[in-house]
Design an enzyme around this catalytic site. Structure first.
Site, short mmCIF file in Angstrom:
data_model
loop_
_atom_site.label_atom_id
_atom_site.label_comp_id
_atom_site.label_asym_id
_atom_site.label_seq_id
_atom_site.Cartn_x
_atom_site.Cartn_y
_atom_site.Cartn_z
N ALA A 129 7.26 -54.97 5.85
CA ALA A 129 7.64 -53.84 4.83
C ALA A 129 8.10 -54.52 3.72
O ALA A 129 8.50 -55.76 3.72
CB ALA A 129 8.94 -53.43 5.70
N ASP A 130 7.98 -53.56 2.65
CA ASP A 130 8.46 -54.06 1.38
C ASP A 130 9.26 -52.98 0.75
O ASP A 130 8.62 -51.74 0.91
CB ASP A 130 7.30 -54.45 0.58
CG ASP A 130 7.92 -55.12 -0.56
OD1 ASP A 130 7.84 -56.34 -0.58
OD2 ASP A 130 8.21 -54.53 -1.94
#
Length: 214
Positions: free
Chosen positions: A87-88
């Site tokens: 995730a970012d």
């Protein structure tokens, strides 16, 4: 199935515990560069790079193609089922991406922008699932709108001195001291923390023959 979180973030770790009792952490360490221009595309591209980096470590000849959002293919270099979750998260105000502050003055600049206004938090999630001899790559992005109360100069200075803003996108942490400045949230609160776990669970439900976490 081997479940891997490609992040060292303690916040993402805690959120993922809502979906999996057992998982391991292998943080992605590569440079975060992107070629996309729209926030949801940027976070998906960055998340996909992280997932691909971890898959390269597991299975070099079947690394992810980060140029596509969804793919399915065969994998011949391993017989072990695995799920990689990457995730970012970015903070966006008035079309400008606010990353982690470089220093205290930079943090103050960002907090002045957010104070009394609404901004967006985007989290991109990239999954690489290998099960029953098949590999799938899935990406999605979630957006949450966050409204801040007005902040005084003294509040901004004191918050920066707490140290909390210095390692967080947008120079605040909603789950910590920064939460006292949040007037309202439209959308998924967990998304602002760093992982839209509820949306992630819904994605799992749509994957054929996927063993749901619980």
């Amino acid at each position: 199935m081997r479940v891997i979180l490609a992040s060292a973030s303690p916040r993402r770790k805690e959120l993922l515990k809502n979906l999996f009792q057992n998982f391991e952490i292998i943080p992605a360490t590569g440079d975060e560069t992107y070629t996309k221009t729209h926030p949801p595309d940027i976070v998906q591209q960055l998340a996909a790079q992280k997932a691909a980096e971890i898959e390269q470590k597991l299975c070099g000849s079947c690394s992810a193609d980060t140029s596509i959002s969804t793919s399915s293919s065969t994998c011949t270099c391993t017989d072990q089922d695995y799920l990689i979750i990457a995730a970012d998260t970015i903070v966006v105000f008035d079309g400008t991406i606010l990353g982690k502050p470089h220093n205290k003055s930079h943090a103050a600049e960002m907090l002045h922008l957010l104070a009394g206004n609404v901004h967006q938090v985007y989290t991109g999630v990239a999954l690489i699932l290998f099960t029953q001899g098949r590999r799938q790559a899935i990406q999605f992005a979630e957006c949450t709108h966050v409204r801040f109360y007005p902040m005084t100069e003294a509040e901004i200075e004191a918050y920066i001195e707490s140290g909390e803003p210095m390692d967080k996108a947008g120079a605040y942490g909603i789950q910590g001291i920064g939460g006292r400045f949040v007037q309202g949230v439209e959308g998924d609160y967990q998304n602002v923390v760093g992982l839209p776990a509820a949306k992630l669970y819904q994605v799992f439900k749509k994957i054929k023959d996927f063993p749901l976490p619980f």
